[in-house]
Design a protein around this motif. Structure first.
Motif, PDB file in Angstrom:
ATOM      1  N   VAL A   1      55.760   2.003  -2.109  1.00 24.83           N
ATOM      2  CA  VAL A   1      55.699   1.057  -0.742  1.00 24.83           C
ATOM      3  C   VAL A   1      57.182   0.924  -0.304  1.00 24.83           C
ATOM      4  O   VAL A   1      57.463   1.194   0.840  1.00 24.83           O
ATOM      5  N   PHE A   2      57.955   0.739  -1.046  1.00 23.91           N
ATOM      6  CA  PHE A   2      59.619   0.811  -0.884  1.00 23.91           C
ATOM      7  C   PHE A   2      60.154   2.096  -0.261  1.00 23.91           C
ATOM      8  O   PHE A   2      60.938   2.053   0.621  1.00 23.91           O
ATOM      9  N   ARG A   3      59.455   3.277  -0.729  1.00 21.80           N
ATOM     10  CA  ARG A   3      59.935   4.495  -0.258  1.00 21.80           C
ATOM     11  C   ARG A   3      59.226   4.931   0.969  1.00 21.80           C
ATOM     12  O   ARG A   3      59.703   5.969   1.678  1.00 21.80           O
ATOM     13  N   GLY A   4      58.256   4.185   1.381  1.00 23.60           N
ATOM     14  CA  GLY A   4      57.550   4.516   2.615  1.00 23.60           C
ATOM     15  C   GLY A   4      56.472   5.306   2.598  1.00 23.60           C
ATOM     16  O   GLY A   4      55.781   5.684   3.502  1.00 23.60           O
TER      17      GLY A   4
ATOM     18  N   MET B   1      46.666   5.902   9.367  1.00 20.04           N
ATOM     19  CA  MET B   1      47.426   4.626   8.633  1.00 20.04           C
ATOM     20  C   MET B   1      47.976   4.927   7.405  1.00 20.04           C
ATOM     21  O   MET B   1      47.556   5.545   6.657  1.00 20.04           O
ATOM     22  N   THR B   2      49.284   4.461   6.860  1.00 20.37           N
ATOM     23  CA  THR B   2      49.777   4.645   5.681  1.00 20.37           C
ATOM     24  C   THR B   2      48.949   3.919   4.828  1.00 20.37           C
ATOM     25  O   THR B   2      48.549   2.720   4.626  1.00 20.37           O
ATOM     26  N   PRO B   3      48.638   4.625   3.525  1.00 23.02           N
ATOM     27  CA  PRO B   3      47.490   4.108   2.619  1.00 23.02           C
ATOM     28  C   PRO B   3      48.447   2.617   1.843  1.00 23.02           C
ATOM     29  O   PRO B   3      49.566   2.783   1.736  1.00 23.02           O
ATOM     30  N   GLY B   4      47.469   2.032   1.284  1.00 18.67           N
ATOM     31  CA  GLY B   4      48.044   0.718   0.830  1.00 18.67           C
ATOM     32  C   GLY B   4      47.661   0.352  -0.712  1.00 18.67           C
ATOM     33  O   GLY B   4      46.738   1.104  -1.058  1.00 18.67           O
ATOM     34  N   ILE B   5      48.309  -0.462  -1.426  1.00 18.61           N
ATOM     35  CA  ILE B   5      48.001  -1.032  -2.624  1.00 18.61           C
ATOM     36  C   ILE B   5      46.695  -1.489  -2.617  1.00 18.61           C
ATOM     37  O   ILE B   5      46.008  -1.512  -3.544  1.00 18.61           O
TER      38      ILE B   5
END
Length: 460
Positions: A374-377, A405-409
């Motif tokens: 997540v921190f890396r984008g 969209m960006t995948p998520g935790i």
């Protein structure tokens, strides 16, 4: 119980407010005489209950099937603001006429901040851990047949927190309709009386348009709630609005909000939260990594290629929960797969999972290293599930919109059931999330993730 919980939360909010105000020291102390404070306290409870009732905060549990305390935050804010403002005006009047200090503007802000945290938490706790044990389940009857009826059955049985006891079905035309079949749709009024039905769910059309209308009209009574599963329900969310065209209700879907400003806001939130989480959880992550190394041979972290936004590929970070070489042994356990679609999951004991790995999976602690992604984008806190590359490539058509969209935790499917949800529904939920995204929805999903993780539902 909700009334009692609200009063306890409000008392705690006031206690916290005056404790903080006293600690600040700069605010004038409460100087009203004792008899006036006793009168004020005695009238506070009925006044607050009247305000909360005026905002319909005691009706949701009777009217709705799935009640989320988080969804009440907006109404709670308005109610708390109205009540607190009334007391502030009263306090200013008391100070003007008598010179007594009771409630200042700073204390009003402190109270609002405390109450908006405490009241939803207490309400959510009562609904999650108290009401299911003391309230009699509402008896539900499903009118309809085929896939829609089976879907309603699966969702009700998967969520006991809804407090519904599925008694049976009406309509036996479709051989795939689940049982027990209690009769025909025309028998609905008699069935409601015989089986003491509290809620009727119309899952599909049971005849002509007029016949269906007659059925709904027949079950409308004060002691029975009627819920209708609408056509095209696969594209509706709670963000949809009910509009009106000359008395005809029209459901309006929210516009897609995937512009640059929305992405900047989402990315800024991801960087801030993941950065703080990595900083504060660093020692805890180190302990888990050490325990993994002591439990079995191999690296503490496991890196696996996953599909990211717009079809890109990235390496997801997870704590290793399997023995080294587990991927090469996949063919040995293919027969144990217990989920549909291209996914591969084993609910029972997977021989490739280590002793510690089983615990990490049940508690979802193996997902924590993804904060680095997540921190890396490469990932977001909330988003569609990042599938393994060969799983993701089997998803085609409109379902590939999940890659917008960006995948998520965590995400919509995780808070609604995780691995217990069939693959086809999982892709539909991802589509709903992408096409109805809002920052408020992300915040709601993050809050809902906490009880889901603690309850270990669908984690294996």
């Amino acid at each position: 119980m909700l009334i009692g919980g609200d009063l306890i939360a409000l008392v705690a909010a006031y206690a916290l407010t005056y404790a903080l105000a006293d600690h600040m020291g700069a605010l004038p102390p409460v100087s009203a005489p004792g008899w006036f404070l006793i009168l004020l306290i005695a009238t506070a409870a009925p006044v607050w209950l009247a305000v909360l009732t005026a905002y319909h905060l005691y009706e949701n549990d009777n009217l709705r099937i799935s009640v989320s305390s988080f969804d009440e935050v907006r109404d709670l804010f308005h109610a708390m603001l109205a009540g607190s403002l009334a007391y502030l005006i009263l306090s200013q009047g008391v100070h003007y006429f008598f010179g007594w200090w009771v409630y200042t503007a700073v204390e009003a802000v402190l109270f609002l901040s405390a109450a908006l945290v405490l009241v939803p938490i207490v309400r959510g706790s009562i609904r999650s851990w108290v009401l299911p044990h003391v309230m009699k389940p509402r008896r539900a009857l499903v009118v309809g047949s085929g896939p829609e009826a089976r879907l309603v059955q699966r969702k009700i049985e998967a969520h006991p927190e809804y407090g519904l006891q599925l008694v049976g079905f009406l309509d036996g035309d479709d051989p795939e309709t689940p049982g027990p079949i209690l009769g025909r749709p025309a028998d609905v009024a008699e069935i409601i009386d015989d089986y003491e039905i509290d809620r009727v769910l119309l899952a599909s059309s049971v005849g002509s348009h007029e016949e269906t209308l007659d059925l709904v009209r027949a079950v409308r009574r004060p002691d029975v709630h009627v819920s209708i599963v609408p056509r095209f329900f696969e594209i509706f969310t709670s963000h949809s609005t009910l509009d009106d065209i000359e008395g005809m209700p029209v459901v309006t879907l929210p516009p897609m909000r995937l512009g640059r400003s929305a992405r900047v806001l989402k990315r800024s939130t991801d960087v801030l939260v993941s950065g703080l989480a990595l900083f504060f959880l660093g020692p805890f992550l180190g302990v888990i990594a050490l325990l993994i190394r002591l439990d079995s041979k191999g690296s503490a972290l496991y890196w696996q290629p996953r599909r990211g936004r717009l079809g890109s590929t990235f390496r997801i970070a997870k704590f290793r929960t399997m023995y080294v070489g587990a991927e090469q042994r996949r063919s040995e356990v293919l027969h144990m797969n217990e989920v549909d679609g291209p996914l591969f999951k084993i609910k029972g004991k997977d021989p490739r999972v280590t002793r510690l790995g089983s615990f990490l999976r049940r508690t979802s602690l193996d997902e924590l290293p993804q904060l680095w992604n997540v921190f890396r984008g490469e990932m977001s806190l909330v988003g569609p599930r990042p599938f393994v590359v060969y799983e993701a490539d089997k998803i085609t058509g409109w379902a590939r919109r999940r890659l917008d969209m960006t995948p998520g935790i965590t995400g919509l499917w995780q808070v609604l059931g995780r691995n217990d949800i069939p693959f086809e529904e999982m892709t539909k939920l991802d589509y709903l999330y992408v096409t109805n995204w809002s920052i408020w929805w992300d915040f709601k999903i993050l809050c809902q993730t906490i009880p889901v993780v603690l309850g270990k539902r669908g984690a294996y």
